[in-house]
Design an enzyme around this catalytic site. Structure first.
Site, PDB file in Angstrom:
ATOM      1  N   ARG A  71       0.851  -1.186   0.000  1.00 11.90           N
ATOM      2  CA  ARG A  71       0.000   0.000   0.000  1.00 11.90           C
ATOM      3  C   ARG A  71       0.890   1.240   0.000  1.00 11.90           C
ATOM      4  O   ARG A  71       1.763   1.393   0.848  1.00 11.90           O
ATOM      5  CB  ARG A  71      -0.891   0.005   1.252  1.00 11.90           C
ATOM      6  CG  ARG A  71      -1.715   1.256   1.342  1.00 11.90           C
ATOM      7  CD  ARG A  71      -2.538   1.364   2.627  1.00 11.90           C
ATOM      8  NE  ARG A  71      -3.223   2.638   2.635  1.00 11.90           N
ATOM      9  CZ  ARG A  71      -3.387   3.404   3.709  1.00 11.90           C
ATOM     10  NH1 ARG A  71      -2.944   3.032   4.887  1.00 11.90           N
ATOM     11  NH2 ARG A  71      -4.005   4.560   3.608  1.00 11.90           N
ATOM     12  N   HIS A  84      -3.005  11.093   1.168  1.00  9.26           N
ATOM     13  CA  HIS A  84      -2.497  10.817   2.518  1.00  9.26           C
ATOM     14  C   HIS A  84      -1.893  12.127   3.051  1.00  9.26           C
ATOM     15  O   HIS A  84      -0.704  12.222   3.286  1.00  9.26           O
ATOM     16  CB  HIS A  84      -1.477   9.671   2.472  1.00  9.26           C
ATOM     17  CG  HIS A  84      -1.280   8.967   3.774  1.00  9.26           C
ATOM     18  ND1 HIS A  84      -1.484   7.627   3.950  1.00  9.26           N
ATOM     19  CD2 HIS A  84      -0.876   9.426   4.996  1.00  9.26           C
ATOM     20  CE1 HIS A  84      -1.217   7.271   5.195  1.00  9.26           C
ATOM     21  NE2 HIS A  84      -0.840   8.362   5.853  1.00  9.26           N
ATOM     22  N   GLU A 101      -7.628   8.530   6.690  1.00 11.14           N
ATOM     23  CA  GLU A 101      -7.902   9.090   8.028  1.00 11.14           C
ATOM     24  C   GLU A 101      -8.309  10.558   8.031  1.00 11.14           C
ATOM     25  O   GLU A 101      -7.577  11.401   8.561  1.00 11.14           O
ATOM     26  CB  GLU A 101      -6.680   8.918   8.934  1.00 11.14           C
ATOM     27  CG  GLU A 101      -6.372   7.501   9.308  1.00 11.14           C
ATOM     28  CD  GLU A 101      -5.370   7.401  10.468  1.00 11.14           C
ATOM     29  OE1 GLU A 101      -4.946   8.447  10.995  1.00 11.14           O
ATOM     30  OE2 GLU A 101      -5.022   6.280  10.840  1.00 11.14           O
ATOM     31  N   ASN A 108      -7.813   1.664   9.890  1.00  8.87           N
ATOM     32  CA  ASN A 108      -6.519   1.866  10.541  1.00  8.87           C
ATOM     33  C   ASN A 108      -6.749   1.766  12.046  1.00  8.87           C
ATOM     34  O   ASN A 108      -7.603   2.473  12.594  1.00  8.87           O
ATOM     35  CB  ASN A 108      -5.945   3.253  10.242  1.00  8.87           C
ATOM     36  CG  ASN A 108      -5.431   3.377   8.815  1.00  8.87           C
ATOM     37  OD1 ASN A 108      -5.484   2.433   8.034  1.00  8.87           O
ATOM     38  ND2 ASN A 108      -4.940   4.553   8.472  1.00  8.87           N
ATOM     39  N   TYR A 133      -4.632   1.262  15.905  1.00  6.25           N
ATOM     40  CA  TYR A 133      -3.356   1.145  16.633  1.00  6.25           C
ATOM     41  C   TYR A 133      -3.534   0.872  18.115  1.00  6.25           C
ATOM     42  O   TYR A 133      -2.813   0.090  18.695  1.00  6.25           O
ATOM     43  CB  TYR A 133      -2.555   2.451  16.481  1.00  6.25           C
ATOM     44  CG  TYR A 133      -2.002   2.645  15.097  1.00  6.25           C
ATOM     45  CD1 TYR A 133      -0.746   2.154  14.752  1.00  6.25           C
ATOM     46  CD2 TYR A 133      -2.732   3.306  14.122  1.00  6.25           C
ATOM     47  CE1 TYR A 133      -0.234   2.313  13.479  1.00  6.25           C
ATOM     48  CE2 TYR A 133      -2.227   3.472  12.838  1.00  6.25           C
ATOM     49  CZ  TYR A 133      -0.979   2.969  12.528  1.00  6.25           C
ATOM     50  OH  TYR A 133      -0.467   3.112  11.266  1.00  6.25           O
ATOM     51  N   GLU A 186      -3.839  -0.323   8.159  1.00  8.06           N
ATOM     52  CA  GLU A 186      -2.686   0.052   8.975  1.00  8.06           C
ATOM     53  C   GLU A 186      -2.827  -0.565  10.355  1.00  8.06           C
ATOM     54  O   GLU A 186      -3.900  -0.504  10.961  1.00  8.06           O
ATOM     55  CB  GLU A 186      -2.592   1.574   9.170  1.00  8.06           C
ATOM     56  CG  GLU A 186      -2.106   2.325   7.973  1.00  8.06           C
ATOM     57  CD  GLU A 186      -1.909   3.812   8.250  1.00  8.06           C
ATOM     58  OE1 GLU A 186      -1.597   4.184   9.404  1.00  8.06           O
ATOM     59  OE2 GLU A 186      -2.078   4.600   7.314  1.00  8.06           O
TER      60      GLU A 186
HETATM   61  C1  NOJ Z   1      -1.807   6.782  10.733  1.00  4.61           C
HETATM   62  C2  NOJ Z   1      -1.272   7.500   9.532  1.00  4.61           C
HETATM   63  O1  NOJ Z   1      -2.061   7.149   8.426  1.00  4.61           O
HETATM   64  C3  NOJ Z   1       0.186   7.190   9.240  1.00  4.61           C
HETATM   65  O2  NOJ Z   1       0.625   8.095   8.276  1.00  4.61           O
HETATM   66  C4  NOJ Z   1       1.019   7.274  10.495  1.00  4.61           C
HETATM   67  O3  NOJ Z   1       2.369   7.020  10.233  1.00  4.61           O
HETATM   68  C5  NOJ Z   1       0.472   6.281  11.508  1.00  4.61           C
HETATM   69  N1  NOJ Z   1      -0.878   6.643  11.828  1.00  4.61           N
HETATM   70  C6  NOJ Z   1       1.274   6.229  12.791  1.00  4.61           C
HETATM   71  O4  NOJ Z   1       1.183   7.427  13.447  1.00  4.61           O
END
Ligand code: NOJ
Length: 522
Positions: free
Chosen positions: A111, A156, A201, A341, A343, A406
């Site tokens: 990607r 992005h 995002e 995405n 985390y 992500e």
């Molecule tokens: C989401 C973002 O899309 C990406 O660009 C970034 O590196 C990651 N979060 C980690 O912060």
């Protein structure tokens, strides 16, 4: 004597019975555990990066200036190490090495995002850069030559500065600007790309770029700017979707969607599911509800809360712009997959009015002190939150096809022995596979973020999400695989998760919280 014999006989059979049931119970459990370590057939693994974070070559061959070029050059003090993406990983020149790495790991797709100003240096389609097209065609061809599928993001975060000077995402002309750009992208690359993502995002760049001074374009427009940006981003996404759908899908036959940032949320006060839902609707739901829900439009709780706060504050109308019925219909259903995405997670609780809350949520978010830290301040390791968000998406939108675009964590770039990252992937992926196999979540792709250490926005090069380290002091930007690359090769080869320490079978032992065997309902 006789009695003794009888007792021995009974004891013997009790022992046999207990041994048998223990063995069968253990093997049933470990079969199940084993199953949650193995990817379902057809499940695809890939890795990603984004133009401004990796390409460099910020001004070659007439490339136009983007908001991130301007921001990093004007306010280096806003970047942790004062750096910028002028050279970054130099992937503009070294893309073949990147492709080779993806291939060596055995991943099925890569990607990456397109730089709008590399393709359209003026921001408009009046000038199309031959070099910009050449670069992306070369990259796409190199991927195909190596059996790797390109997954292409149109936006992005690197808006042409010239468009920003006219209001950027707060000017509703951006719907036309983005549509024109998208049409050029589909025309040029569509024949060779089968998965497009419109916008990455929107919550992030709207809140952090327009809401308050932090990221490019460094506007301080809250309490209205964030919502206005989001409103136009939704319209622009829908415009690009319809252009693809009408003009390109019949011949190109690809998929197109958008990427949502969806953190996990856990009730600070057990049982407070209403607060959990409100937080979800203001983050993931803000963009997902207008596209995925049956009725379309913003989530009801969002409309109600923002309107109430606005009137209380003396505004004549809600600070959250209102979509006409026509726009609601135009936006609804504009995605072929749910781009996710994810985390980390937060604990959420209702907040008294005077306490700082996120947007108009009326919610205070915090973290549990037992959640392990990473090099990134906001990123705590909470694997259970991943399973929770997948089940929430399943329940909210009738189990859409989710592409995880992500997921990953950072290190402080001082070691190649990135053991924490290996543990992170193991525990998060086990949650994901469990959500698929046990809970029926329809997830079919997973992307490591990121292939390379790269320009991590305001954190510069001080931390790295890459499974491959990049030496940013070396003009050659040498790439060196971290330990997790070894582990990923194994995972890809065996299609099975590999723990850091093979004697540790369960990630809950690594992160010791939020039991893994929760019920299917979150
Ligand atoms: C989401 C973002 O899309 C990406 O660009 C970034 O590196 C990651 N979060 C980690 O912060």
């Amino acid at each position: 004597m006789c009695n003794n014999l009888v007792m021995e006989y009974v004891k013997f059979w009790i022992l046999v019975f207990c041994t048998f049931t223990t063995i069968s119970h253990t093997s049933a459990e470990s079969d199940e555990d084993d199953d949650y370590l193995t990817f379902p057939p057809g499940f695809r693994l890939g890795a990603g990066g984004a133009a401004y974070q990796i390409e460099g070559a910020w001004n070659v061959s007439g490339k136009g200036v983007s908001v991130w070029d301007t921001f990093t050059h004007t306010y280096p003090q806003n970047i942790k190490d004062g750096s910028n993406g002028d050279v970054a990983c130099d992937s503009y020149h070294k893309y073949k090495e990147d492709v080779r790495l993806v291939k060596e790991i055995g991943l099925k797709y890569y990607r990456f995002s397109l730089s709008w100003t590399r393709i359209l240096p003026t921001g408009y389609p009046n000038v199309v850069s031959k070099d910009g097209l050449r670069y992306y065609n070369d990259l796409i061809d190199e991927l195909h030559r190596n059996g790797i599928e390109p997954v292409v993001t149109l936006y992005h975060w690197d808006l042409p500065q010239v468009l920003e000077d006219q209001g950027g995402w707060t000017n509703d002309e951006v719907v036309n600007w983005f549509g024109d750009y998208a049409r050029i992208v589909f025309t040029e690359f569509g024949p060779k790309v089968k998965i497009f993502t419109t916008i990455n995002e929107p919550t992030s760049f709207c809140r952090e770029g327009y809401g308050h001074l932090n990221r490019a374009p460094n506007k301080d427009l809250d309490p209205c700017g964030t919502y206005l940006c989001g409103h136009n981003a939704l319209k622009a996404h829908a415009r690009a979707y319809h252009i693809y759908d009408r003009e390109f899908r019949p011949t190109q036959n690809g998929k197109i969607g958008i990427v949502f940032a969806c953190p996990g949320q856990i009730a600070k006060n057990p049982g407070d599911e209403a607060t959990v839902d409100t937080y979800y609707q203001f983050t993931c739901g803000w963009f997902a509800h207008p596209i995925y829900s049956e009725e379309g439009d913003y989530p009801q709780i969002m409309k109600t809360r923002v309107a109430k706060n606005s009137f209380d504050e003396g505004y004549f109308r809600s600070r959250l712009p209102v979509f006409s019925p026509k726009w609601i219909e135009y936006i609804r259903g504009t995605a072929d997959y749910f781009g996710l995405n994810h985390y980390t997670s937060v604990l959420v609780e209702e907040a008294p009015k005077e306490r700082e809350t996120i947007l108009d949520t009326g919610i205070h978010a915090s973290v549990d002190s037992s959640w392990p830290d990473t090099a990134t301040s906001w990123l705590k390791i909470v694997p259970s939150g991943f399973g929770g968000i997948l089940r929430k998406i399943r329940d909210e939108y009738n189990n859409p096809n989710v592409f995880v675009l992500e997921n990953g964590c950072s290190d402080n770039r001082t070691t190649l022995s990135d053991t924490q990252r290996i543990e992170y992937f193991y525990s998060y992926l086990k949650e994901m596979i469990t959500a698929i196999k046990r809970d029926g979540c329809n997830v079919t792709m997973y992307s490591i973020w990121s292939l390379l250490d790269n320009f991590e926005w305001n954190d510069g090069y001080a931390e790295g999400f890459g499974i491959v380290q990049v030496d940013f002091k070396d003009p050659n930007r040498t790439r060196t695989p971290k330990l997790s690359v070894d582990r990923w090769k194994e995972v890809v080869r065996t299609r099975k998760l590999q723990p850091l320490n093979p004697t540790i079978e369960d990630a809950s032992e690594l992160f010791g919280h939020q039991g893994r065997k929760r019920s299917a309902k979150c």
